[in-house]
Write a protein that holds these residues in place. Sequence first.
Motif, PDB file in Angstrom:
ATOM      1  N   GLU A 114     -55.102  15.101 -34.474  1.00 21.42           N
ATOM      2  CA  GLU A 114     -54.238  15.423 -33.345  1.00 21.42           C
ATOM      3  C   GLU A 114     -52.968  16.126 -33.814  1.00 21.42           C
ATOM      4  OE1 GLU A 114     -53.320  12.044 -30.984  1.00 21.42           O
ATOM      5  OE2 GLU A 114     -55.413  11.517 -30.580  1.00 21.42           O
ATOM      6  N   ASP A 115     -52.493  17.058 -32.966  1.00 14.95           N
ATOM      7  CA  ASP A 115     -51.193  17.663 -33.245  1.00 14.95           C
ATOM      8  C   ASP A 115     -50.128  16.570 -33.211  1.00 14.95           C
ATOM      9  OD1 ASP A 115     -52.728  19.892 -33.091  1.00 14.95           O
ATOM     10  OD2 ASP A 115     -51.606  20.870 -31.485  1.00 14.95           O
ATOM     11  N   ALA A 116     -49.173  16.646 -34.141  1.00 14.45           N
ATOM     12  CA  ALA A 116     -48.200  15.562 -34.226  1.00 14.45           C
ATOM     13  C   ALA A 116     -46.768  16.065 -34.359  1.00 14.45           C
ATOM     14  CB  ALA A 116     -48.538  14.659 -35.413  1.00 14.45           C
ATOM     15  N   ILE A 117     -46.558  17.358 -34.177  1.00 11.66           N
ATOM     16  CA  ILE A 117     -45.210  17.905 -34.322  1.00 11.66           C
ATOM     17  C   ILE A 117     -44.870  18.722 -33.082  1.00 11.66           C
ATOM     18  CG2 ILE A 117     -45.312  17.972 -36.846  1.00 11.66           C
ATOM     19  CD1 ILE A 117     -45.885  20.972 -36.636  1.00 11.66           C
ATOM     20  N   PRO A 118     -43.586  18.841 -32.758  1.00 12.92           N
ATOM     21  CA  PRO A 118     -43.210  19.695 -31.621  1.00 12.92           C
ATOM     22  C   PRO A 118     -43.610  21.136 -31.883  1.00 12.92           C
ATOM     23  CG  PRO A 118     -41.270  19.043 -32.907  1.00 12.92           C
ATOM     24  CD  PRO A 118     -42.417  18.240 -33.421  1.00 12.92           C
ATOM     25  N   ARG A 119     -43.956  21.853 -30.830  1.00 16.30           N
ATOM     26  CA  ARG A 119     -44.498  23.195 -30.995  1.00 16.30           C
ATOM     27  C   ARG A 119     -43.538  24.288 -30.534  1.00 16.30           C
ATOM     28  NH1 ARG A 119     -49.936  23.194 -31.890  1.00 16.30           N
ATOM     29  NH2 ARG A 119     -49.563  25.345 -32.504  1.00 16.30           N
ATOM     30  N   GLY A 120     -42.263  23.957 -30.373  1.00 17.08           N
ATOM     31  CA  GLY A 120     -41.271  24.955 -29.987  1.00 17.08           C
ATOM     32  C   GLY A 120     -39.873  24.457 -30.276  1.00 17.08           C
ATOM     33  N   VAL A 121     -38.914  25.394 -30.332  1.00 20.08           N
ATOM     34  CA  VAL A 121     -37.543  25.061 -30.690  1.00 20.08           C
ATOM     35  C   VAL A 121     -36.948  24.030 -29.732  1.00 20.08           C
ATOM     36  CG1 VAL A 121     -35.198  25.968 -30.875  1.00 20.08           C
ATOM     37  CG2 VAL A 121     -37.101  27.257 -31.838  1.00 20.08           C
ATOM     38  N   HIS A 122     -37.134  24.233 -28.435  1.00 18.16           N
ATOM     39  CA  HIS A 122     -36.501  23.363 -27.451  1.00 18.16           C
ATOM     40  C   HIS A 122     -37.000  21.927 -27.595  1.00 18.16           C
ATOM     41  CE1 HIS A 122     -35.261  21.816 -23.467  1.00 18.16           C
ATOM     42  NE2 HIS A 122     -34.295  22.705 -23.583  1.00 18.16           N
ATOM     43  N   ALA A 123     -38.306  21.752 -27.709  1.00 17.04           N
ATOM     44  CA  ALA A 123     -38.864  20.407 -27.868  1.00 17.04           C
ATOM     45  C   ALA A 123     -38.406  19.781 -29.184  1.00 17.04           C
ATOM     46  CB  ALA A 123     -40.383  20.471 -27.813  1.00 17.04           C
ATOM     47  N   ALA A 124     -38.336  20.588 -30.239  1.00 19.47           N
ATOM     48  CA  ALA A 124     -37.909  20.082 -31.539  1.00 19.47           C
ATOM     49  C   ALA A 124     -36.454  19.616 -31.499  1.00 19.47           C
ATOM     50  CB  ALA A 124     -38.101  21.151 -32.612  1.00 19.47           C
ATOM     51  N   LEU A 125     -35.600  20.375 -30.837  1.00 15.45           N
ATOM     52  CA  LEU A 125     -34.197  20.000 -30.744  1.00 15.45           C
ATOM     53  C   LEU A 125     -34.012  18.743 -29.894  1.00 15.45           C
ATOM     54  CD1 LEU A 125     -32.495  23.499 -30.452  1.00 15.45           C
ATOM     55  CD2 LEU A 125     -32.193  21.850 -32.312  1.00 15.45           C
ATOM     56  N   ASP A 126     -34.821  18.576 -28.853  1.00 17.69           N
ATOM     57  CA  ASP A 126     -34.740  17.348 -28.064  1.00 17.69           C
ATOM     58  C   ASP A 126     -35.034  16.123 -28.934  1.00 17.69           C
ATOM     59  OD1 ASP A 126     -34.015  18.645 -25.770  1.00 17.69           O
ATOM     60  OD2 ASP A 126     -36.007  18.599 -24.851  1.00 17.69           O
ATOM     61  N   LEU A 127     -36.075  16.229 -29.789  1.00 16.40           N
ATOM     62  CA  LEU A 127     -36.380  15.120 -30.696  1.00 16.40           C
ATOM     63  C   LEU A 127     -35.255  14.911 -31.697  1.00 16.40           C
ATOM     64  CD1 LEU A 127     -40.184  15.526 -31.560  1.00 16.40           C
ATOM     65  CD2 LEU A 127     -39.102  13.699 -30.258  1.00 16.40           C
ATOM     66  N   PHE A 128     -34.729  16.011 -32.236  1.00 19.94           N
ATOM     67  CA  PHE A 128     -33.644  15.917 -33.217  1.00 19.94           C
ATOM     68  C   PHE A 128     -32.419  15.249 -32.604  1.00 19.94           C
ATOM     69  CE2 PHE A 128     -29.854  17.835 -35.234  1.00 19.94           C
ATOM     70  CZ  PHE A 128     -30.037  17.386 -36.537  1.00 19.94           C
ATOM     71  N   ASP A 129     -32.073  15.627 -31.391  1.00 14.89           N
ATOM     72  CA  ASP A 129     -30.876  15.062 -30.758  1.00 14.89           C
ATOM     73  C   ASP A 129     -30.974  13.558 -30.565  1.00 14.89           C
ATOM     74  OD1 ASP A 129     -29.683  17.529 -30.666  1.00 14.89           O
ATOM     75  OD2 ASP A 129     -30.098  17.893 -28.546  1.00 14.89           O
ATOM     76  N   GLY A 130     -32.184  13.054 -30.407  1.00 13.52           N
ATOM     77  CA  GLY A 130     -32.345  11.610 -30.200  1.00 13.52           C
ATOM     78  C   GLY A 130     -32.516  10.807 -31.473  1.00 13.52           C
ATOM     79  N   ALA A 131     -32.519  11.468 -32.623  1.00  7.13           N
ATOM     80  CA  ALA A 131     -32.835  10.796 -33.886  1.00  7.13           C
ATOM     81  C   ALA A 131     -31.572  10.252 -34.542  1.00  7.13           C
ATOM     82  CB  ALA A 131     -33.561  11.758 -34.818  1.00  7.13           C
ATOM     83  N   ARG A 132     -30.997   9.209 -33.972  1.00  5.17           N
ATOM     84  CA  ARG A 132     -29.715   8.689 -34.449  1.00  5.17           C
ATOM     85  C   ARG A 132     -29.792   8.185 -35.883  1.00  5.17           C
ATOM     86  NH1 ARG A 132     -27.140  11.694 -31.234  1.00  5.17           N
ATOM     87  NH2 ARG A 132     -27.528  11.301 -29.035  1.00  5.17           N
ATOM     88  N   GLU A 133     -30.902   7.587 -36.260  1.00  5.16           N
ATOM     89  CA  GLU A 133     -31.023   7.084 -37.633  1.00  5.16           C
ATOM     90  C   GLU A 133     -31.008   8.247 -38.634  1.00  5.16           C
ATOM     91  OE1 GLU A 133     -33.461   3.369 -39.672  1.00  5.16           O
ATOM     92  OE2 GLU A 133     -34.414   4.539 -38.080  1.00  5.16           O
ATOM     93  N   LEU A 134     -31.684   9.313 -38.284  1.00  4.73           N
ATOM     94  CA  LEU A 134     -31.682  10.506 -39.133  1.00  4.73           C
ATOM     95  C   LEU A 134     -30.289  11.123 -39.192  1.00  4.73           C
ATOM     96  CD1 LEU A 134     -33.528  12.429 -40.800  1.00  4.73           C
ATOM     97  CD2 LEU A 134     -33.851  13.749 -38.697  1.00  4.73           C
ATOM     98  N   HIS A 135     -29.570  11.126 -38.068  1.00  3.94           N
ATOM     99  CA  HIS A 135     -28.209  11.672 -38.038  1.00  3.94           C
ATOM    100  C   HIS A 135     -27.293  10.911 -38.995  1.00  3.94           C
ATOM    101  CE1 HIS A 135     -28.747  13.325 -33.660  1.00  3.94           C
ATOM    102  NE2 HIS A 135     -29.621  13.820 -34.513  1.00  3.94           N
ATOM    103  N   GLU A 136     -27.467   9.608 -39.095  1.00  6.12           N
ATOM    104  CA  GLU A 136     -26.603   8.818 -39.976  1.00  6.12           C
ATOM    105  C   GLU A 136     -26.813   9.193 -41.438  1.00  6.12           C
ATOM    106  OE1 GLU A 136     -24.081   6.762 -39.290  1.00  6.12           O
ATOM    107  OE2 GLU A 136     -24.394   7.447 -37.227  1.00  6.12           O
TER     108      GLU A 136
END
Length: 451
Positions: A392-414
């Motif tokens: 199965e595909d497991a990664i976002p397939r466009g910039v907008h979807a990828a940025l939405d995931l990135f914005d919610g990744a608080r643990e990664l931001h830390e």
Amino acid sequence: MNWLDRIPQAARTYLEGKRLDEVECIIADLPGIARGKAVPAGKWERQQYFHLPNSIFFQTITGDWGEAAGPDGFTEPDMILKPDLTTATAAPWADDGTLQVIHDAFDQKGNRVPYSPRNVLMRVVELYEAQGWKPIVAPEMEFYLVGRNTDPRLPIEPMMGRTGRPAAARQAYSMTAVDEYGPVIDDIYEFAEIQGFEIDGITQEGGAGQLEINLRHGHPVRLADEVFYFKRLIREAALKHDCFATFMAKPIEGEPGSAMHVHHSVTDVRTGRNLFSGPAGGETDAFFHFIGGLQEHLPSAIAVIAPYVNSYRRYVRDHAAPINLEWGRDNRTTGIRIPVTPWESRRVENRLAGMDCNPYLCIAASLACGYLGLMNELRPDKRFRGDAYEAEDAIPRGVHAALDLFDGARELHEVLGPDFARVYSIVKRTEYDEFLQVISPWEREHLLLNV
């Protein structure tokens, strides 16, 4: 101490019998473009730092600006840029004696600027070091040599080889194909030797005029510096031979994309032992935790390792780019591959990043995912066997979807730094808005008269 005593031997050798005319004081912005100043050598020897506005980190790939300055507004205060003399290297294509020196960015209180890409990578490496760990990476760089494209409206074409025919596709690992652009490769080797960089090998990849350069493993910041330098080196070598080198993720329609695969291992600082291998050579919990961290957090990091609209054109099923987060042993269809190695050098390869990434940010993001896996003791999914393009595909397939995931990744931001995450998202969303203003040939062809 004389500054000549503090620069690498290759730079000192370059200056032997040569008058130093100019020093290029450079720093990578968010896209990885070299920004800075060219300074006469005499002046550079007398100064310990120079200034640039912090707005260079708010700039998009087109030269526009993201509204990322923060509550104080867009006042463009000066940063203090201090040279890292260990990065001094020649600019061998220059007519006169020229050195390049990478600088680090500090604010006027002496704090590291948190959205400087090199500082982001340093932050991640220091988190490893605080645990008594030493991260090691080895990047693989894929790129195309193409004909001069001076009109952006025209498709990119493969370069002409020495036979007078365009570079051919589907010739992976062909030595004859490599010989087609031998003069360019000769200059790449020569420039790299003068600059003190060691190339582990050059191979022909599957695309028309597509090459891969492997670098020796080492410290993450040093390797990111080398990739940053190599991009310029390769472009300059290509220009000498009337062609372009491009690091776009997908420059030619129908051809494979260009990746920057990153190999990782981690050693124990105290013992020097590879954390991924036990005393008897078996795979450790840390090995599986690192893989688990990549599987858990890479979807949120895709916006960093695939930063442009074009990046997602590379993710095509059955087209030499994984679109999954499976892990496998010696399996190039999986997004996470375990190469065949002696147990002492056991490593994990992230095959998802595009060559259009900023090398500092790509390596930082990949290491950050592994770090979170180690710290949280994450377990990976079961090893994948077979063709992972069927997974199965497991990664976002466009910039907008990828940025939405990135914005919610608080643990990664830390791990990467909250200020960096804020600025990065704003700049990348600004770029995407710029892209949406461009009407493509596909739209004119299919919509003009049909809708």
